[in-house]
Design an enzyme around this catalytic site. Structure first.
Site, PDB file in Angstrom:
ATOM      1  N   PRO A   7       0.821  -1.208   0.000  1.00  0.00           N
ATOM      2  CA  PRO A   7       0.000   0.000   0.000  1.00  0.00           C
ATOM      3  C   PRO A   7       0.858   1.262   0.000  1.00  0.00           C
ATOM      4  O   PRO A   7       1.875   1.334   0.693  1.00  0.00           O
ATOM      5  CB  PRO A   7      -0.789  -0.107   1.310  1.00  0.00           C
ATOM      6  CG  PRO A   7       0.108  -0.904   2.212  1.00  0.00           C
ATOM      7  CD  PRO A   7       0.848  -1.865   1.322  1.00  0.00           C
ATOM      8  N   TYR A  38       1.185  11.183  -3.466  1.00  0.00           N
ATOM      9  CA  TYR A  38       1.254  11.619  -4.866  1.00  0.00           C
ATOM     10  C   TYR A  38       1.012  13.124  -5.027  1.00  0.00           C
ATOM     11  O   TYR A  38       0.481  13.560  -6.042  1.00  0.00           O
ATOM     12  CB  TYR A  38       0.298  10.801  -5.744  1.00  0.00           C
ATOM     13  CG  TYR A  38       0.540   9.326  -5.634  1.00  0.00           C
ATOM     14  CD1 TYR A  38       1.688   8.756  -6.187  1.00  0.00           C
ATOM     15  CD2 TYR A  38      -0.336   8.502  -4.940  1.00  0.00           C
ATOM     16  CE1 TYR A  38       1.935   7.402  -6.061  1.00  0.00           C
ATOM     17  CE2 TYR A  38      -0.086   7.141  -4.808  1.00  0.00           C
ATOM     18  CZ  TYR A  38       1.045   6.597  -5.371  1.00  0.00           C
ATOM     19  OH  TYR A  38       1.284   5.254  -5.237  1.00  0.00           O
ATOM     20  N   CYS A  58       0.071  29.027 -15.191  1.00  0.00           N
ATOM     21  CA  CYS A  58      -0.357  29.583 -16.473  1.00  0.00           C
ATOM     22  C   CYS A  58      -0.925  28.505 -17.380  1.00  0.00           C
ATOM     23  O   CYS A  58      -0.386  28.214 -18.451  1.00  0.00           O
ATOM     24  CB  CYS A  58       0.809  30.308 -17.127  1.00  0.00           C
ATOM     25  SG  CYS A  58       1.422  31.593 -16.035  1.00  0.00           S
ATOM     26  N   GLU A  59      -1.996  27.875 -16.925  1.00  0.00           N
ATOM     27  CA  GLU A  59      -2.697  26.832 -17.674  1.00  0.00           C
ATOM     28  C   GLU A  59      -4.159  26.920 -17.257  1.00  0.00           C
ATOM     29  O   GLU A  59      -4.454  26.949 -16.065  1.00  0.00           O
ATOM     30  CB  GLU A  59      -2.247  25.428 -17.239  1.00  0.00           C
ATOM     31  CG  GLU A  59      -0.818  25.092 -17.465  1.00  0.00           C
ATOM     32  CD  GLU A  59      -0.593  24.208 -18.671  1.00  0.00           C
ATOM     33  OE1 GLU A  59      -1.527  23.529 -19.096  1.00  0.00           O
ATOM     34  OE2 GLU A  59       0.540  24.232 -19.165  1.00  0.00           O
ATOM     35  N   ARG A  93      -0.763   4.902  -1.136  1.00  0.00           N
ATOM     36  CA  ARG A  93      -1.698   5.981  -0.779  1.00  0.00           C
ATOM     37  C   ARG A  93      -2.501   5.672   0.481  1.00  0.00           C
ATOM     38  O   ARG A  93      -2.802   6.592   1.244  1.00  0.00           O
ATOM     39  CB  ARG A  93      -2.582   6.274  -1.995  1.00  0.00           C
ATOM     40  CG  ARG A  93      -4.013   6.022  -1.894  1.00  0.00           C
ATOM     41  CD  ARG A  93      -4.795   6.266  -3.170  1.00  0.00           C
ATOM     42  NE  ARG A  93      -4.120   5.878  -4.379  1.00  0.00           N
ATOM     43  CZ  ARG A  93      -3.933   6.677  -5.413  1.00  0.00           C
ATOM     44  NH1 ARG A  93      -4.386   7.903  -5.387  1.00  0.00           N
ATOM     45  NH2 ARG A  93      -3.317   6.246  -6.487  1.00  0.00           N
ATOM     46  N   ARG A 117      -2.644  15.849  -9.638  1.00  0.00           N
ATOM     47  CA  ARG A 117      -3.610  14.750  -9.773  1.00  0.00           C
ATOM     48  C   ARG A 117      -4.919  15.138 -10.460  1.00  0.00           C
ATOM     49  O   ARG A 117      -5.426  14.374 -11.290  1.00  0.00           O
ATOM     50  CB  ARG A 117      -3.882  14.096  -8.411  1.00  0.00           C
ATOM     51  CG  ARG A 117      -2.618  13.449  -7.806  1.00  0.00           C
ATOM     52  CD  ARG A 117      -2.926  12.601  -6.587  1.00  0.00           C
ATOM     53  NE  ARG A 117      -3.755  11.468  -6.916  1.00  0.00           N
ATOM     54  CZ  ARG A 117      -5.049  11.387  -6.683  1.00  0.00           C
ATOM     55  NH1 ARG A 117      -5.676  12.356  -6.056  1.00  0.00           N
ATOM     56  NH2 ARG A 117      -5.724  10.317  -7.054  1.00  0.00           N
ATOM     57  N   TYR A 167      -5.579  12.794 -13.580  1.00  0.00           N
ATOM     58  CA  TYR A 167      -6.572  11.720 -13.450  1.00  0.00           C
ATOM     59  C   TYR A 167      -7.976  12.233 -13.143  1.00  0.00           C
ATOM     60  O   TYR A 167      -8.807  11.460 -12.647  1.00  0.00           O
ATOM     61  CB  TYR A 167      -6.225  10.747 -12.311  1.00  0.00           C
ATOM     62  CG  TYR A 167      -4.801  10.415 -12.083  1.00  0.00           C
ATOM     63  CD1 TYR A 167      -4.064   9.722 -13.045  1.00  0.00           C
ATOM     64  CD2 TYR A 167      -4.183  10.728 -10.878  1.00  0.00           C
ATOM     65  CE1 TYR A 167      -2.748   9.387 -12.811  1.00  0.00           C
ATOM     66  CE2 TYR A 167      -2.870  10.383 -10.637  1.00  0.00           C
ATOM     67  CZ  TYR A 167      -2.151   9.715 -11.610  1.00  0.00           C
ATOM     68  OH  TYR A 167      -0.850   9.370 -11.357  1.00  0.00           O
TER      69      TYR A 167
HETATM   70  C1  LIG Z   1       2.280   2.465  -7.285  1.00  0.00           C
HETATM   71  C2  LIG Z   1       2.549   1.102  -6.825  1.00  0.00           C
HETATM   72  C3  LIG Z   1       2.121   0.709  -5.554  1.00  0.00           C
HETATM   73  C4  LIG Z   1       1.320   1.591  -4.642  1.00  0.00           C
HETATM   74  O1  LIG Z   1       0.119   2.019  -5.187  1.00  0.00           O
HETATM   75  P1  LIG Z   1      -0.943   2.760  -4.240  1.00  0.00           P
HETATM   76  O2  LIG Z   1      -2.071   3.063  -5.139  1.00  0.00           O
HETATM   77  O3  LIG Z   1      -0.281   4.000  -3.736  1.00  0.00           O
HETATM   78  O4  LIG Z   1      -1.258   1.824  -3.139  1.00  0.00           O
HETATM   79  C5  LIG Z   1       2.468  -0.554  -5.135  1.00  0.00           C
HETATM   80  N1  LIG Z   1       3.179  -1.397  -5.916  1.00  0.00           N
HETATM   81  C6  LIG Z   1       3.593  -1.047  -7.152  1.00  0.00           C
HETATM   82  C7  LIG Z   1       4.383  -2.003  -7.955  1.00  0.00           C
HETATM   83  C8  LIG Z   1       3.290   0.202  -7.647  1.00  0.00           C
HETATM   84  O5  LIG Z   1       3.687   0.537  -8.876  1.00  0.00           O
END
Ligand SMILES: *Cc1c(COP(=O)(O)O)cnc(C)c1O
Length: 444
Positions: A302, A401, A371-372, A304, A340, A344
Site C-alpha cells: 500500500p 502523490y 499559467c494553464e 496511498r 492529480r 486523473y
Molecule cells: C504504485 C505502486 C504501488 C502503490 O500504489 P498505491 O495506489 O499508492 O497503493 C504498489 N506497488 C507497485 C508495484 C506500484 O507501482
C-alpha cells in the site's frame, strides 16, 4: 482503517470524515490536526504547505500490520518519501517498495535496511540496477525478459540476487485508465495468458546467479473493491501451480501489490482493510489447498492508503473572481504541487479554515496560480460566499502523490512538509527556493 467521524454541526458541508483522525475543531472556525492549529502552521511556515499527521501515518501502518500479521507490508515509497517517513515506516515494522535508484538510496541513507526493500520498474536503468546490487536490495522485480540476463551478468560470479516476476493477471481495476496496470495493453509486467510470464520464469530458473522467490502483480491504483484482489490472487496461485508442475519448483512468496483505494471526499468508498485481509487469507488458503500447494508468504504494497489521508495541503487565497456564472477562488499553489486533478480528474473537498463564516455557501472553482487553464484544484465545490483574498483553504487527503509528483512548473518552488504530532509542528522538508532552482542552471 480508522478515520474518526467527528459529529458535524451542519453535516454535508462540514464533514471531517476524510480528515486525519486527530482533526479537531477549535475556536472561531479553526481546525487542528495532530494537536496543532492549521492556521498556525500556515502562519509559521508560509503557504502553500503540506501538513503531515505523524500519528495518522503510524496508525495506518499499524492497522496493516495488525490486519495482516502473517504478511509483509511494503510501503510504496513513490507515494511520499522523506527521511522521517522512512523512519516511521521502519519503526512500525513495514518493508519498502521503491522504483528508482533515487528512492532506494534515499531510503537506505535514512537507515532503512536494504534487505527489506523491493525494487520495481518497467525500465530499470543501469544506475537503478547497479545501486540495487551495491546496496544489497532484498528483491528485484523483473518486468521484462531483457532484465534477466542483465541482472544475472551484473550480479557477478560470487553473488546471488533474489528476484520476483511481475505478472499481468488480466484484471481491469482501478480508479482511472491511467492507473490500471493489471491488463494487457499497458506497459507493466509479463502476461499470464500469452505465456510470457511462464517463459520468463523458466529463463530465471536456469540462471544460477538469480534466486526466484516468487511472483508479483499490481493490478492498479485507487481500487475500492476486494474482489479484483481475490481474482488476481487465484490466478497467481494458478500460475504458481503451473510452475510447480512444469519445473518442480514451489515458489515461497506472492506479492499482490498495492492500489488500496481511499476516500478523497466525504461519502466516497474506500477499500476496507478489515474486509480485505481475512478474504485474502481464506482465498489464499483455499486456492492453495485446491492446487495442493503450500501457502506462500503474502506481501502487499500500500502507498496511498498509508499516507494519503494523513496529509493536508494549505493554501492562501490570492484572488476571487466572478467570470460568467463561475466563481473562481485562486490560491497560491496548484498543479505544480498537486498534478492529480489534471492527470486523473481527481476530485477533492477543499474547505475554508482559519475563520468562521456565516455567509451562505456558493459553488466555486478552486484554481491554482499556474499559467494553464487546466490548473484546477477542485471544480464545483461549496465554499462560504464571503471567501476572499487572504483566507486559508485546506485540502484534505493530500499526503500521497502530491509532493512526490510535484514539478518545477513556473519556477514556483515546491512546498515544504511539516509534521504535526502531539501538539508540535516540525519541518521535515523545507520549501524549494528560487535559489535552489537557479543553482541547477549553470549558465553555460
Ligand atoms: C504504485 C505502486 C504501488 C502503490 O500504489 P498505491 O495506489 O499508492 O497503493 C504498489 N506497488 C507497485 C508495484 C506500484 O507501482
Amino acid at each position: 482503517m480508522t478515520t474518526a467521524v467527528i459529529p458535524a454541526p451542519d453535516s454535508g458541508t462540514d464533514d471531517l470524515s476524510v480528515w486525519p483522525a486527530s482533526t479537531a475543531r477549535t475556536a472561531h472556525g479553526g481546525l487542528a490536526v495532530g494537536g496543532v492549529g492549521l492556521a498556525e502552521v500556515a502562519e509559521r511556515f508560509g503557504t502553500p504547505v503540506y501538513v503531515l499527521d505523524e500519528g495518522e501515518v503510524r496508525e495506518r501502518c499499524r492497522n496493516y500490520r495488525e490486519a495482516l500479521p502473517e504478511a509483509d507490508v511494503l510501503y510504496a515509497a513513490k507515494a511520499f518519501l522523506c527521511r522521517a517517513m522512512v523512519r516511521w515506516v521502519h519503526e512500525e515494522g513495514l518493508g519498502l517498495d521503491v522504483c528508482s535508484a533515487g528512492e532506494l538510496e534515499s531510503a537506505v541513507m535514512a537507515g532503512f535496511p536494504p534487505e527489506r526493500i523491493v525494487l520495481h520498474g518497467n525500465a530499470k536503468s543501469p544506475r537503478d540496477l547497479g545501486t540495487a546490487l551495491r546496496l544489497g536490495v532484498g528483491r528485484i522485480v523483473i518486468d521484462s525478459p531483457s532484465e534477466i540476463a542483465r541482472i544475472a551478468a551484473a550480479v557477478g560470479p560470487e553473488g546471488r540476487q533474489k528476484v520476483m516476476v511481475r505478472v499481468v493477471p488480466g484484471i481491469s481495476a482501478g480508479g482511472h485508465d491511467k492507473i490500471r496496470t493489471g491488463t494487457e495493453g499497458q506497459k507493466f509486467g509479463l502476461s499470464l495468458t500469452d505465456g510470457s510470464a511462464l517463459h520468463a520464469v523458466a529463463r530465471i530458473l536456469s540462471q544460477p546467479r538469480l534466486e526466484l522467490t516468487g511472483l508479483h502483480c499490481h493490478i492498479g491504483s485507487q481500487i475500492t473493491e476486494v474482489k479484483p484482489y481475490l481474482t488476481a490472487l487465484r490466478r497467481m496461485v494458478g500460475l504458481m501451480a503451473r510452475i510447480r508442475d512444469s519445473h518442480g519448483r514451489i515458489l515461497p512468496e506472492l506479492d499482490l501489490g498495492g492500489g488500496h483505494g481511499i476516500a478523497y471526499r466525504p461519502g466516497e468508498p474506500a477499500l476496507d482493510l478489515t474486509t480485505l485481509a481475512p478474504r485474502l487469507r481464506s482465498t489464499l488458503t483455499e486456492s492453495c489447498a485446491a492446487a495442493r500447494m503450500p501457502v506462500p508468504r503474502l506481501a502487499v504494497e500500500p502507498g496511498r492508503a498509508v499516507v494519503g489521508p494523513a496529509g493536508v495541503a494549505l493554501y492562501r487565497v490570492l484572488a476571487v473572481k466572478h467570470t460568467g456564472d463561475t466563481v473562481f477562488v485562486a490560491v497560491d499553489g496548484g498543479m505544480s504541487d498537486n498534478p492529480r486533478p489534471a492527470l486523473y480528474e481527481a476530485r477533492y473537498a477543499p474547505r475554508l479554515i482559519g475563520r468562521s463564516s456565516t455567509a451562505a455557501r456558493r459553488t466555486a472553482t478552486v484554481v491554482g496560480r499556474h499559467c494553464e487553464a487546466g490548473d484546477v484544484l477542485a471544480a464545483g465545490v461549496e465554499l462560504p460566499g464571503d471567501t476572499r483574498p487572504g483566507d486559508l483553504i485546506a485540502v484534505p487527503v493530500a499526503g500521497a502523490y502530491h509532493l512526490s509528483m510535484a514539478s518545477g512548473y513556473n519556477m514556483v518552488g515546491r512546498p515544504p512538509v511539516v509534521a504535526v504530532h502531539e501538539g508540535t509542528a516540525r519541518l521535515l522538508v523545507r520549501r524549494e527556493t528560487p535559489e535552489d532552482l537557479r543553482r541547477r542552471d549553470i549558465g553555460a
